[in-house]
Design a protein around this motif. Sequence first.
Motif, PDB file in Angstrom:
ATOM      1  N   TYR A 197       0.834  -1.187   0.000  1.00 43.09           N
ATOM      2  CA  TYR A 197       0.000   0.000   0.000  1.00 43.09           C
ATOM      3  C   TYR A 197       0.871   1.239   0.000  1.00 43.09           C
ATOM      4  O   TYR A 197       1.868   1.318   0.695  1.00 43.09           O
ATOM      5  CB  TYR A 197      -0.960  -0.012   1.181  1.00 43.09           C
ATOM      6  N   TRP A 198       0.456   2.216  -0.807  1.00 44.78           N
ATOM      7  CA  TRP A 198       1.275   3.385  -1.068  1.00 44.78           C
ATOM      8  C   TRP A 198       1.249   4.379   0.091  1.00 44.78           C
ATOM      9  O   TRP A 198       0.368   4.330   0.960  1.00 44.78           O
ATOM     10  CB  TRP A 198       0.774   4.073  -2.334  1.00 44.78           C
ATOM     11  N   ALA A 199       2.213   5.292   0.071  1.00 44.15           N
ATOM     12  CA  ALA A 199       2.355   6.285   1.136  1.00 44.15           C
ATOM     13  C   ALA A 199       1.130   7.200   1.195  1.00 44.15           C
ATOM     14  O   ALA A 199       0.847   7.936   0.251  1.00 44.15           O
ATOM     15  CB  ALA A 199       3.617   7.122   0.904  1.00 44.15           C
ATOM     16  N   GLY A 200       0.391   7.110   2.287  1.00 43.26           N
ATOM     17  CA  GLY A 200      -0.797   7.926   2.458  1.00 43.26           C
ATOM     18  C   GLY A 200      -2.059   7.308   1.904  1.00 43.26           C
ATOM     19  O   GLY A 200      -3.141   7.914   2.007  1.00 43.26           O
ATOM     20  N   GLN A 201      -1.963   6.115   1.327  1.00 42.66           N
ATOM     21  CA  GLN A 201      -3.153   5.434   0.813  1.00 42.66           C
ATOM     22  C   GLN A 201      -4.051   5.027   1.983  1.00 42.66           C
ATOM     23  O   GLN A 201      -3.568   4.665   3.066  1.00 42.66           O
ATOM     24  CB  GLN A 201      -2.730   4.208   0.003  1.00 42.66           C
ATOM     25  N   PHE A 202      -5.349   5.042   1.778  1.00 39.30           N
ATOM     26  CA  PHE A 202      -6.250   4.820   2.908  1.00 39.30           C
ATOM     27  C   PHE A 202      -6.151   3.407   3.460  1.00 39.30           C
ATOM     28  O   PHE A 202      -6.490   3.160   4.618  1.00 39.30           O
ATOM     29  CB  PHE A 202      -7.697   5.150   2.525  1.00 39.30           C
ATOM     30  N   ARG A 203      -5.653   2.457   2.662  1.00 37.12           N
ATOM     31  CA  ARG A 203      -5.498   1.085   3.164  1.00 37.12           C
ATOM     32  C   ARG A 203      -4.172   0.874   3.912  1.00 37.12           C
ATOM     33  O   ARG A 203      -3.917  -0.219   4.413  1.00 37.12           O
ATOM     34  CB  ARG A 203      -5.610   0.093   2.007  1.00 37.12           C
ATOM     35  N   GLU A 204      -3.349   1.896   3.962  1.00 36.02           N
ATOM     36  CA  GLU A 204      -2.072   1.799   4.678  1.00 36.02           C
ATOM     37  C   GLU A 204      -2.350   1.982   6.185  1.00 36.02           C
ATOM     38  O   GLU A 204      -1.974   2.979   6.786  1.00 36.02           O
ATOM     39  CB  GLU A 204      -1.102   2.861   4.163  1.00 36.02           C
ATOM     40  N   THR A 205      -2.966   0.998   6.781  1.00 38.95           N
ATOM     41  CA  THR A 205      -3.435   1.089   8.158  1.00 38.95           C
ATOM     42  C   THR A 205      -2.458   0.424   9.123  1.00 38.95           C
ATOM     43  O   THR A 205      -1.576  -0.341   8.722  1.00 38.95           O
ATOM     44  CB  THR A 205      -4.798   0.404   8.301  1.00 38.95           C
ATOM     45  N   ARG A 206      -2.649   0.699  10.397  1.00 40.16           N
ATOM     46  CA  ARG A 206      -1.828   0.047  11.424  1.00 40.16           C
ATOM     47  C   ARG A 206      -2.036  -1.464  11.401  1.00 40.16           C
ATOM     48  O   ARG A 206      -1.087  -2.239  11.567  1.00 40.16           O
ATOM     49  CB  ARG A 206      -2.176   0.611  12.805  1.00 40.16           C
ATOM     50  N   ALA A 207      -3.273  -1.896  11.166  1.00 38.72           N
ATOM     51  CA  ALA A 207      -3.552  -3.339  11.116  1.00 38.72           C
ATOM     52  C   ALA A 207      -2.784  -3.998   9.972  1.00 38.72           C
ATOM     53  O   ALA A 207      -2.238  -5.102  10.120  1.00 38.72           O
ATOM     54  CB  ALA A 207      -5.056  -3.574  10.960  1.00 38.72           C
ATOM     55  N   TRP A 208      -2.728  -3.325   8.818  1.00 40.66           N
ATOM     56  CA  TRP A 208      -1.982  -3.886   7.689  1.00 40.66           C
ATOM     57  C   TRP A 208      -0.493  -3.930   7.998  1.00 40.66           C
ATOM     58  O   TRP A 208       0.174  -4.937   7.726  1.00 40.66           O
ATOM     59  CB  TRP A 208      -2.233  -3.040   6.437  1.00 40.66           C
ATOM     60  N   ILE A 209       0.033  -2.861   8.596  1.00 40.10           N
ATOM     61  CA  ILE A 209       1.454  -2.830   8.942  1.00 40.10           C
ATOM     62  C   ILE A 209       1.787  -3.935   9.936  1.00 40.10           C
ATOM     63  O   ILE A 209       2.783  -4.656   9.777  1.00 40.10           O
ATOM     64  CB  ILE A 209       1.840  -1.448   9.511  1.00 40.10           C
ATOM     65  N   ASP A 210       0.954  -4.112  10.950  1.00 43.98           N
ATOM     66  CA  ASP A 210       1.185  -5.172  11.936  1.00 43.98           C
ATOM     67  C   ASP A 210       1.200  -6.544  11.277  1.00 43.98           C
ATOM     68  O   ASP A 210       2.032  -7.405  11.603  1.00 43.98           O
ATOM     69  CB  ASP A 210       0.117  -5.129  13.016  1.00 43.98           C
ATOM     70  N   MET A 211       0.275  -6.755  10.355  1.00 45.45           N
ATOM     71  CA  MET A 211       0.217  -8.032   9.654  1.00 45.45           C
ATOM     72  C   MET A 211       1.485  -8.253   8.823  1.00 45.45           C
ATOM     73  O   MET A 211       2.086  -9.333   8.850  1.00 45.45           O
ATOM     74  CB  MET A 211      -1.027  -8.069   8.759  1.00 45.45           C
ATOM     75  N   MET A 212       1.911  -7.212   8.102  1.00 42.65           N
ATOM     76  CA  MET A 212       3.103  -7.342   7.276  1.00 42.65           C
ATOM     77  C   MET A 212       4.366  -7.538   8.115  1.00 42.65           C
ATOM     78  O   MET A 212       5.324  -8.185   7.670  1.00 42.65           O
ATOM     79  CB  MET A 212       3.251  -6.107   6.393  1.00 42.65           C
ATOM     80  N   MET A 213       4.376  -6.994   9.327  1.00 38.83           N
ATOM     81  CA  MET A 213       5.529  -7.161  10.216  1.00 38.83           C
ATOM     82  C   MET A 213       5.503  -8.488  10.950  1.00 38.83           C
ATOM     83  O   MET A 213       6.381  -8.775  11.766  1.00 38.83           O
ATOM     84  CB  MET A 213       5.590  -6.004  11.210  1.00 38.83           C
ATOM     85  N   GLY A 214       4.512  -9.291  10.646  1.00 43.51           N
ATOM     86  CA  GLY A 214       4.475 -10.648  11.177  1.00 43.51           C
ATOM     87  C   GLY A 214       4.311 -10.738  12.674  1.00 43.51           C
ATOM     88  O   GLY A 214       4.749 -11.709  13.292  1.00 43.51           O
ATOM     89  N   GLY A 215       3.692  -9.740  13.288  1.00 48.02           N
ATOM     90  CA  GLY A 215       3.472  -9.789  14.726  1.00 48.02           C
ATOM     91  C   GLY A 215       4.675  -9.395  15.556  1.00 48.02           C
ATOM     92  O   GLY A 215       4.632  -9.473  16.785  1.00 48.02           O
ATOM     93  N   THR A 216       5.767  -8.948  14.921  1.00 43.40           N
ATOM     94  CA  THR A 216       6.955  -8.542  15.676  1.00 43.40           C
ATOM     95  C   THR A 216       6.763  -7.125  16.210  1.00 43.40           C
ATOM     96  O   THR A 216       6.000  -6.327  15.671  1.00 43.40           O
ATOM     97  CB  THR A 216       8.199  -8.563  14.778  1.00 43.40           C
ATOM     98  N   THR A 217       7.459  -6.807  17.272  1.00 44.01           N
ATOM     99  CA  THR A 217       7.450  -5.436  17.774  1.00 44.01           C
ATOM    100  C   THR A 217       8.397  -4.597  16.924  1.00 44.01           C
ATOM    101  O   THR A 217       9.397  -5.100  16.392  1.00 44.01           O
ATOM    102  CB  THR A 217       7.908  -5.394  19.243  1.00 44.01           C
ATOM    103  N   TYR A 218       8.085  -3.324  16.787  1.00 42.55           N
ATOM    104  CA  TYR A 218       8.920  -2.484  15.942  1.00 42.55           C
ATOM    105  C   TYR A 218       8.860  -1.043  16.415  1.00 42.55           C
ATOM    106  O   TYR A 218       7.867  -0.595  17.003  1.00 42.55           O
ATOM    107  CB  TYR A 218       8.475  -2.572  14.481  1.00 42.55           C
ATOM    108  N   GLU A 219       9.958  -0.336  16.183  1.00 42.60           N
ATOM    109  CA  GLU A 219      10.016   1.088  16.496  1.00 42.60           C
ATOM    110  C   GLU A 219       9.306   1.868  15.388  1.00 42.60           C
ATOM    111  O   GLU A 219       9.309   1.462  14.221  1.00 42.60           O
ATOM    112  CB  GLU A 219      11.462   1.552  16.612  1.00 42.60           C
ATOM    113  N   THR A 220       8.716   2.984  15.777  1.00 41.30           N
ATOM    114  CA  THR A 220       7.982   3.775  14.795  1.00 41.30           C
ATOM    115  C   THR A 220       8.577   5.175  14.653  1.00 41.30           C
ATOM    116  O   THR A 220       9.245   5.690  15.552  1.00 41.30           O
ATOM    117  CB  THR A 220       6.504   3.915  15.194  1.00 41.30           C
ATOM    118  N   TYR A 221       8.305   5.769  13.512  1.00 42.62           N
ATOM    119  CA  TYR A 221       8.575   7.176  13.288  1.00 42.62           C
ATOM    120  C   TYR A 221       7.421   7.992  13.890  1.00 42.62           C
ATOM    121  O   TYR A 221       6.415   7.414  14.335  1.00 42.62           O
ATOM    122  CB  TYR A 221       8.696   7.441  11.786  1.00 42.62           C
TER     123      TYR A 221
END
Length: 518
Positions: A197-221
């Motif tokens: 999902y592109w930068a600023g696209q409405f589907r670029e959600t926290r849930a999608w990011i969490d799924m793509m990160m495979g449930g790992t913890t990560y630092e954020t900007y």
Amino acid sequence: MNRRPNILFITADDLGYDSLACTGCPLPDISPNLDRLASEGLLIDHCHIATPICGPSRAAWITGTWPHRNGMMGHYNQPPKWFVASSGPTDASREAMRPEDRYYKAYLNQQPPLWFGPTPVTATVPELLRSESGYYTGLVCKSPDPRGWDFEATHLDTGLGRDPSKYEQITTRFLRSALEQNKPFFLHVNSMDPHEYWAGQFRETRAWIDMMMGGTTYETYPNGKPYPDPAVTYSNDQIPVPPCWPDNDAMREDLRPYFNSVHRLDETVGGILRALDASGQTQSTLILFCADHGIGRAFAKWSMYPMGTRTSPIVRWPGVIHAGRRDRQSIVSAIDIAATLLEAAGVAVPGFMDAKSFLSLLKDPRASSPRDKVFTCFNYMNNYPEHDARYPTYARDLPSKFDNYRPMRAMHSTRYTYVWNGWADGRNQIPEEMSSHQVIRHILRATGHHDRADFETFRAREEFYDTANDPGCLANLIQDPALAPQIDQFRRELLNIMEQTNDQEAGNYRVDAGSALS
């Protein structure tokens, strides 16, 4: 000059060939780093990837073979022998590929379709460079093959492939290791921008990011993401719409975040180049940049049209390639990258490869391309084990039984594109999984382009386009009597390469085109 140049192979995910300033994009500051790279080397206008879907396109790069020869014909549809690794990366100093990386685990457990026969592939490009010429090999984010790499970093290490600073840091670490090894290096770096999902696209959600990160913890900007937003963003009224789609407000709104992500791709390339410059190895490094296929939208990705299959490689090689060159006459295949890089490194090109080296084009502006037309293909979108169990035997009517099997073949020259859609019968449709939520279809219908929406859904059995005058492939000229000789020549050359490479669709194509070829 070092007889074995360092090789930096940079690739982008889902990048349209005309999305950079150096290839015609009018957006301000869209790609300063890639533009500079092109100005310092060679831009090849006409190159077509093997297939317009990520994994199989990359497998073709890394093996120098067509998808129906290496076995990777779609996602979740992997080669049997050359692919499965008995061990992971060999560099103990690198963080091991994380066991929670679901993509890696999934790849290791997959097989090609049950009906797929033996593959001739016995080694990949990084394996050959390492074993035959002593290269130190590295992979950063996304490859269909875990073998042959001394050093690896995944999408988890790179902020989902979208953090320029992480790419710079990882590249720096790899280059330091290569210097310590006192070896030439081969580094394959992939940016996941501008993949959705592109930068600023409405589907670029926290849930999608969490799924793509495979449930790992990560630092954020500060934006709450594991990667930054692009340094430059664009407004709807600035957005250029590629010619395969109508130029209207809905299309510009849809594509705006795509171009934001294109700029972040360029920022990533800038970080990689800064790391190379800081290492002191710029003058001894061959850099090749290209995309795996076009924009993730209908009529581009998943299609045989140039908006889906065309990429414009940029090659910089100090002391070999004169700065500022642009080749508008030649045409090459992206699978040829394998043979070209091997030849540049002094490694013999294996007989199993379909690739043809275009090294002579890099060295001599007067040289001829090894091809005058390029073959491209599409087989599967996704092929899951349960589908294999249901359809263990290949059959002509497989597209009607399984909607993720959509066989398409094409031949491209610098002037024309010929397409055969083996699945198109007026009933079969492009499935949801091959359309990114059918965004284009919805926009077409909502803005009154119903005929174009129907064509996107059903296509035609054969298509022929004058892409020099119709780059969006809007006018199908397959019935034009004035073009009949050219069309028949494309048909013959397509059948020839399908039969030479044991394409499973060759028999079907011969039936379809038989009367024209007799």
